[in-house]
Write a protein that holds these residues in place. Structure first.
Motif, short mmCIF file in Angstrom:
data_model
loop_
_atom_site.label_atom_id
_atom_site.label_comp_id
_atom_site.label_asym_id
_atom_site.label_seq_id
_atom_site.Cartn_x
_atom_site.Cartn_y
_atom_site.Cartn_z
N HIS A 190 -2.44 4.05 7.24
CA HIS A 190 -2.00 3.77 8.62
C HIS A 190 -3.20 3.50 9.53
N ILE A 191 -4.27 4.26 9.35
CA ILE A 191 -5.46 4.08 10.19
C ILE A 191 -6.10 2.70 9.93
N LEU A 192 -6.21 2.32 8.66
CA LEU A 192 -6.80 1.01 8.33
C LEU A 192 -5.95 -0.12 8.91
N LYS A 193 -4.62 0.01 8.78
CA LYS A 193 -3.74 -1.03 9.32
C LYS A 193 -3.85 -1.13 10.84
N SER A 194 -4.00 0.03 11.50
CA SER A 194 -4.12 0.03 12.97
C SER A 194 -5.41 -0.65 13.43
N LYS A 195 -6.39 -0.73 12.53
CA LYS A 195 -7.67 -1.39 12.84
C LYS A 195 -7.66 -2.86 12.40
N GLY A 196 -6.51 -3.32 11.91
CA GLY A 196 -6.40 -4.71 11.50
C GLY A 196 -7.02 -5.00 10.14
N ILE A 197 -7.27 -3.95 9.36
CA ILE A 197 -7.86 -4.12 8.03
C ILE A 197 -6.75 -4.36 7.02
N GLU A 198 -6.87 -5.41 6.23
CA GLU A 198 -5.86 -5.76 5.24
C GLU A 198 -6.06 -4.96 3.96
N VAL A 199 -4.99 -4.30 3.51
CA VAL A 199 -4.99 -3.53 2.26
C VAL A 199 -4.08 -4.27 1.27
N PRO A 200 -4.59 -4.64 0.06
CA PRO A 200 -5.89 -4.32 -0.52
C PRO A 200 -6.93 -5.44 -0.38
N LYS A 201 -6.62 -6.51 0.36
CA LYS A 201 -7.52 -7.66 0.41
C LYS A 201 -8.93 -7.26 0.84
N GLU A 202 -9.02 -6.39 1.88
CA GLU A 202 -10.33 -5.96 2.35
C GLU A 202 -10.74 -4.60 1.79
N ILE A 203 -9.79 -3.67 1.79
CA ILE A 203 -10.07 -2.32 1.27
C ILE A 203 -8.88 -1.86 0.43
N SER A 204 -9.15 -1.44 -0.81
CA SER A 204 -8.11 -0.88 -1.68
C SER A 204 -7.99 0.62 -1.42
N ILE A 205 -6.80 1.17 -1.66
CA ILE A 205 -6.58 2.62 -1.51
C ILE A 205 -5.87 3.15 -2.74
N VAL A 206 -6.38 4.29 -3.25
CA VAL A 206 -5.69 5.05 -4.30
C VAL A 206 -5.56 6.49 -3.82
N GLY A 207 -4.39 7.08 -4.01
CA GLY A 207 -4.19 8.48 -3.63
C GLY A 207 -3.85 9.33 -4.84
N PHE A 208 -3.84 10.64 -4.63
CA PHE A 208 -3.44 11.58 -5.68
C PHE A 208 -2.10 12.21 -5.31
N THR A 209 -1.29 12.43 -6.31
CA THR A 209 0.07 12.98 -6.27
C THR A 209 1.06 11.87 -5.97
N ASN A 210 1.89 11.57 -6.94
CA ASN A 210 2.82 10.45 -6.82
C ASN A 210 4.12 10.91 -6.17
N GLY A 211 4.07 11.15 -4.85
CA GLY A 211 5.25 11.62 -4.14
C GLY A 211 6.05 10.49 -3.53
N ARG A 212 7.07 10.84 -2.78
CA ARG A 212 7.97 9.84 -2.22
C ARG A 212 7.33 9.04 -1.09
N LEU A 213 6.45 9.71 -0.32
CA LEU A 213 5.81 9.02 0.80
C LEU A 213 5.09 7.76 0.35
N SER A 214 4.37 7.87 -0.76
CA SER A 214 3.53 6.77 -1.23
C SER A 214 4.33 5.55 -1.65
N LYS A 215 5.60 5.75 -2.03
CA LYS A 215 6.43 4.64 -2.51
C LYS A 215 6.96 3.79 -1.36
N TYR A 216 7.17 4.41 -0.20
CA TYR A 216 7.92 3.74 0.86
C TYR A 216 7.08 3.28 2.05
N VAL A 217 5.76 3.42 1.94
CA VAL A 217 4.89 2.83 2.96
C VAL A 217 4.64 1.38 2.57
N SER A 218 4.04 0.61 3.46
CA SER A 218 3.76 -0.79 3.16
C SER A 218 2.30 -1.11 3.49
#
Length: 345
Positions: A259-287
């Motif tokens: 959310h912070i990267l998107k608020s700064k106009g940074i394109e994910v993953p074109k400019e910065i890729s993100i990987v998180g730990f724990t495959n919960g429901r939140l991670s599936k439904y963000v964009s």
């Protein structure tokens, strides 16, 4: 003076704990000579019977205690689910407690649950306990013969059953995956920097960098404390030019970072890729949906519960076991594609 337990007397005479117990209770099954030696040694070393253990021998509570450090972490929620499902299927109830990453709260909870309320404990250590290195309350559990299984965050200083995630390999393979997609300057954002699992993931990250002849830069490791402003920390991190990937060591931090990267106009993953730990429901439904490392929490809970109940119900000596659980990478839209469709590490 350290409290002496049946196992200490058993070790002294090279016999089983059951034999010592029978000798102290004057069983006719034990020879008179051995009984006298054991009773004398017990008296000289101020042995006192563990009344909790005795009450459990007389009457089973069919209840196990569970202590986790953070219920907001989806991984621990899944572990809870696995424990409860397995315990219920085997006729046990659970008492669930949360240490909230506090050593003092963990200490008091362990003391409360070890008074005879439960027949055994399953716990993951709080970050503060691991930072302090004070484990006397855990040593007391073992000395008082309370069956115990540690999972995820464990200590090597305590001999008991353990179920651990291969966090070193997870950190290593996650970093390698990002390198394969073309990322070169990979940062880590960690809200669990004092925990054993957080340190292992960073060690794995360092190994992957080293193998690819990329220098480790401490400025790319962001430690997030409880009251820190993550947006400010991410802004400071981005001052390091050229960052093209971020590994967040828990799900909530991964979502917040996105959310912070998107608020700064940074394109994910074109400019910065993100990987998180724990495959919960939140991670599936963000964009975009987040690429995540799954730690298989439900399976870990099932495994821990079965190990504990087996130990509770087994009438005899059982060697301690440590089970190592591998992680899986769930590729979604927050990382660039490598052309490799394999998800399992």
């Amino acid at each position: 003076m350290k409290k002496i337990a049946l196992k200490d007397i058993a070790a002294k005479f090279g016999v089983s704990i059951s034999t010592v117990s029978k000798a102290i209770n004057d069983s006719h099954e034990i020879s008179k000579e051995l009984k006298e030696k054991i009773k004398k040694y017990a008296k000289e070393h101020h042995y006192r019977p563990n009344h909790v253990a005795l009450s459990l021998l007389k009457k089973s509570t069919k209840t196990i205690g569970v202590i986790v450090p953070n219920i907001l972490n989806y991984f621990f929620t899944q572990v809870f689910y696995g424990i409860e499902k397995t315990a219920n299927s085997r006729g046990y109830s659970i008492i669930s407690c949360i240490s909230d990453e506090s050593y003092l709260k963990e200490l008091k909870t362990v003391e409360l649950l070890s008074t005879g309320t439960v027949e055994g404990l399953i716990l993951s250590l709080s970050e503060e306990t691991q930072a302090k290195g004070n484990i006397e309350h855990l040593q007391n559990l073992i000395e008082n013969q309370v069956p115990t299984v540690m999972f995820d965050r464990v200590t090597e200083k305590i001999d008991c059953d353990k179920v651990v995630v291969d966090d070193f390999e997870a950190g290593y393979k996650t970093t390698k995956h990002l390198l394969k997609t073309g990322c070169k300057r990979i940062a880590i954002v960690s809200a669990i920097y004092n925990s054993s699992v957080g340190k292992l993931r960073i060690d794995g990250y360092k190994k992957a960098l080293n193998e690819n002849e990329i220098a480790y830069d401490k400025k790319l490791i962001v430690e997030v404390r409880k009251n820190d402003d993550l947006q400010l920390l991410i802004s400071l991190l981005l001052d390091n030019k050229g960052i093209d990937a971020i590994i967040a060591l828990d799900e909530i931090t991964a979502v917040d970072t996105l959310h912070i990267l998107k608020s700064k106009g940074i394109e994910v993953p074109k400019e910065i890729s993100i990987v998180g730990f724990t495959n919960g429901r939140l991670s599936k439904y963000v964009s975009p949906a987040l690429t995540m490392v799954s730690q298989h929490g439900k399976y870990i809970g099932e495994l821990a519960a079965n190990i504990l109940i087996d130990r509770i119900e087994y009438d005899g000596d059982m060697p301690y076991t440590t089970k190592l659980v591998k992680t899986s990478l769930i590729e979604r839209d927050s990382t660039k594609k490598t052309g490799d469709n394999s998800l399992l590490y």
